[in-house]
Design a protein around this motif. Structure first.
Motif, PDB file in Angstrom:
ATOM      1  N   GLU A  13       0.827  -1.210   0.000  1.00  0.00           N
ATOM      2  CA  GLU A  13       0.000   0.000   0.000  1.00  0.00           C
ATOM      3  C   GLU A  13       0.862   1.260   0.000  1.00  0.00           C
ATOM      4  O   GLU A  13       0.596   2.210  -0.744  1.00  0.00           O
ATOM      5  N   ASN A  14       1.917   1.272   0.801  1.00  0.00           N
ATOM      6  CA  ASN A  14       2.818   2.429   0.827  1.00  0.00           C
ATOM      7  C   ASN A  14       3.535   2.598  -0.505  1.00  0.00           C
ATOM      8  O   ASN A  14       3.731   3.722  -0.978  1.00  0.00           O
ATOM      9  N   SER A  15       3.906   1.493  -1.128  1.00  0.00           N
ATOM     10  CA  SER A  15       4.561   1.542  -2.431  1.00  0.00           C
ATOM     11  C   SER A  15       3.613   2.125  -3.474  1.00  0.00           C
ATOM     12  O   SER A  15       4.000   2.965  -4.290  1.00  0.00           O
ATOM     13  N   ARG A  16       2.364   1.686  -3.453  1.00  0.00           N
ATOM     14  CA  ARG A  16       1.369   2.200  -4.392  1.00  0.00           C
ATOM     15  C   ARG A  16       1.147   3.699  -4.193  1.00  0.00           C
ATOM     16  O   ARG A  16       1.113   4.464  -5.152  1.00  0.00           O
ATOM     17  N   LYS A  17       1.034   4.123  -2.943  1.00  0.00           N
ATOM     18  CA  LYS A  17       0.845   5.547  -2.654  1.00  0.00           C
ATOM     19  C   LYS A  17       2.038   6.366  -3.148  1.00  0.00           C
ATOM     20  O   LYS A  17       1.867   7.453  -3.709  1.00  0.00           O
ATOM     21  N   TYR A  18       3.244   5.848  -2.943  1.00  0.00           N
ATOM     22  CA  TYR A  18       4.443   6.542  -3.400  1.00  0.00           C
ATOM     23  C   TYR A  18       4.444   6.678  -4.924  1.00  0.00           C
ATOM     24  O   TYR A  18       4.739   7.747  -5.458  1.00  0.00           O
ATOM     25  N   LEU A  19       4.098   5.598  -5.619  1.00  0.00           N
ATOM     26  CA  LEU A  19       4.070   5.652  -7.082  1.00  0.00           C
ATOM     27  C   LEU A  19       3.014   6.631  -7.586  1.00  0.00           C
ATOM     28  O   LEU A  19       3.243   7.364  -8.555  1.00  0.00           O
ATOM     29  N   MET A  20       1.858   6.673  -6.958  1.00  0.00           N
ATOM     30  CA  MET A  20       0.814   7.607  -7.369  1.00  0.00           C
ATOM     31  C   MET A  20       1.258   9.058  -7.125  1.00  0.00           C
ATOM     32  O   MET A  20       0.987   9.949  -7.920  1.00  0.00           O
ATOM     33  N   LYS A  21       1.995   9.285  -6.036  1.00  0.00           N
ATOM     34  CA  LYS A  21       2.539  10.610  -5.757  1.00  0.00           C
ATOM     35  C   LYS A  21       3.547  10.993  -6.842  1.00  0.00           C
ATOM     36  O   LYS A  21       3.538  12.125  -7.333  1.00  0.00           O
ATOM     37  N   GLN A  22       4.405  10.038  -7.224  1.00  0.00           N
ATOM     38  CA  GLN A  22       5.378  10.278  -8.286  1.00  0.00           C
ATOM     39  C   GLN A  22       4.670  10.604  -9.595  1.00  0.00           C
ATOM     40  O   GLN A  22       5.043  11.528 -10.308  1.00  0.00           O
ATOM     41  N   ARG A  23       3.650   9.803  -9.932  1.00  0.00           N
ATOM     42  CA  ARG A  23       2.897  10.034 -11.167  1.00  0.00           C
ATOM     43  C   ARG A  23       2.274  11.422 -11.170  1.00  0.00           C
ATOM     44  O   ARG A  23       2.376  12.166 -12.155  1.00  0.00           O
ATOM     45  N   ASP A  24       1.629  11.788 -10.077  1.00  0.00           N
ATOM     46  CA  ASP A  24       0.994  13.105  -9.985  1.00  0.00           C
ATOM     47  C   ASP A  24       2.022  14.227 -10.122  1.00  0.00           C
ATOM     48  O   ASP A  24       1.744  15.253 -10.743  1.00  0.00           O
ATOM     49  N   LEU A  34       2.776  14.198 -21.486  1.00  0.00           N
ATOM     50  CA  LEU A  34       4.215  14.047 -21.297  1.00  0.00           C
ATOM     51  C   LEU A  34       4.537  13.528 -19.895  1.00  0.00           C
ATOM     52  O   LEU A  34       5.411  12.688 -19.719  1.00  0.00           O
ATOM     53  N   GLY A  35       3.802  13.990 -18.899  1.00  0.00           N
ATOM     54  CA  GLY A  35       4.010  13.522 -17.533  1.00  0.00           C
ATOM     55  C   GLY A  35       3.725  12.035 -17.395  1.00  0.00           C
ATOM     56  O   GLY A  35       4.485  11.299 -16.757  1.00  0.00           O
ATOM     57  N   ALA A  36       2.631  11.566 -18.018  1.00  0.00           N
ATOM     58  CA  ALA A  36       2.303  10.141 -17.976  1.00  0.00           C
ATOM     59  C   ALA A  36       3.368   9.326 -18.701  1.00  0.00           C
ATOM     60  O   ALA A  36       3.752   8.241 -18.256  1.00  0.00           O
ATOM     61  N   PHE A  37       3.886   9.868 -19.808  1.00  0.00           N
ATOM     62  CA  PHE A  37       4.931   9.177 -20.560  1.00  0.00           C
ATOM     63  C   PHE A  37       6.215   9.083 -19.739  1.00  0.00           C
ATOM     64  O   PHE A  37       6.833   8.020 -19.664  1.00  0.00           O
ATOM     65  N   TYR A  38       6.619  10.173 -19.111  1.00  0.00           N
ATOM     66  CA  TYR A  38       7.822  10.157 -18.276  1.00  0.00           C
ATOM     67  C   TYR A  38       7.669   9.181 -17.113  1.00  0.00           C
ATOM     68  O   TYR A  38       8.608   8.485 -16.745  1.00  0.00           O
ATOM     69  N   PHE A  39       6.475   9.137 -16.526  1.00  0.00           N
ATOM     70  CA  PHE A  39       6.221   8.205 -15.426  1.00  0.00           C
ATOM     71  C   PHE A  39       6.356   6.767 -15.925  1.00  0.00           C
ATOM     72  O   PHE A  39       6.978   5.930 -15.270  1.00  0.00           O
ATOM     73  N   LEU A  40       5.812   6.481 -17.103  1.00  0.00           N
ATOM     74  CA  LEU A  40       5.930   5.140 -17.675  1.00  0.00           C
ATOM     75  C   LEU A  40       7.389   4.785 -17.917  1.00  0.00           C
ATOM     76  O   LEU A  40       7.826   3.673 -17.601  1.00  0.00           O
ATOM     77  N   LEU A  41       8.160   5.711 -18.439  1.00  0.00           N
ATOM     78  CA  LEU A  41       9.588   5.455 -18.659  1.00  0.00           C
ATOM     79  C   LEU A  41      10.312   5.172 -17.347  1.00  0.00           C
ATOM     80  O   LEU A  41      11.157   4.281 -17.282  1.00  0.00           O
ATOM     81  N   MET A  42       9.980   5.924 -16.304  1.00  0.00           N
ATOM     82  CA  MET A  42      10.602   5.716 -15.003  1.00  0.00           C
ATOM     83  C   MET A  42      10.275   4.321 -14.473  1.00  0.00           C
ATOM     84  O   MET A  42      11.158   3.607 -13.993  1.00  0.00           O
ATOM     85  N   LEU A  43       9.017   3.904 -14.611  1.00  0.00           N
ATOM     86  CA  LEU A  43       8.635   2.570 -14.164  1.00  0.00           C
ATOM     87  C   LEU A  43       9.359   1.481 -14.952  1.00  0.00           C
ATOM     88  O   LEU A  43       9.851   0.516 -14.365  1.00  0.00           O
ATOM     89  N   MET A  44       9.427   1.648 -16.250  1.00  0.00           N
ATOM     90  CA  MET A  44      10.080   0.649 -17.091  1.00  0.00           C
ATOM     91  C   MET A  44      11.565   0.561 -16.755  1.00  0.00           C
ATOM     92  O   MET A  44      12.130  -0.531 -16.689  1.00  0.00           O
TER      93      MET A  44
END
Length: 78
Positions: A13-24, A34-44
């Protein structure tokens, strides 16, 4: 009444919250697309590096397949 979360559930749950904060944050900084694309690149990059260190070739193949699918979805002419 809800039961308390286990240690692994709380970690997830904490990991998910952190990722959503990063995405936002990426979306706020760079705009929706562009923000969603950069977030996807970071995850990949993150998951690809972890899979590479583990020697998980199957995970790398799945990521390559998924990226190819995204590429085809947005580059095919209608």
């Amino acid at each position: 009444m809800n039961r308390p979360l286990t240690k692994s559930e709380l970690r997830s749950e904490n990991s998910r919250k952190y990722l959503m904060k990063q995405r936002d944050e990426y979306i706020r900084r760079h705009g929706e697309d562009l923000g969603a694309f950069y977030f996807l690149l970071m995850l990949m990059q993150t998951h690809g590096s972890k899979a590479h260190r583990r020697g998980d070739v199957q995970a790398l193949r799945l990521m390559a397949h998924d990226l190819h699918g995204i590429y085809l979805k947005y580059t095919q002419q209608q």
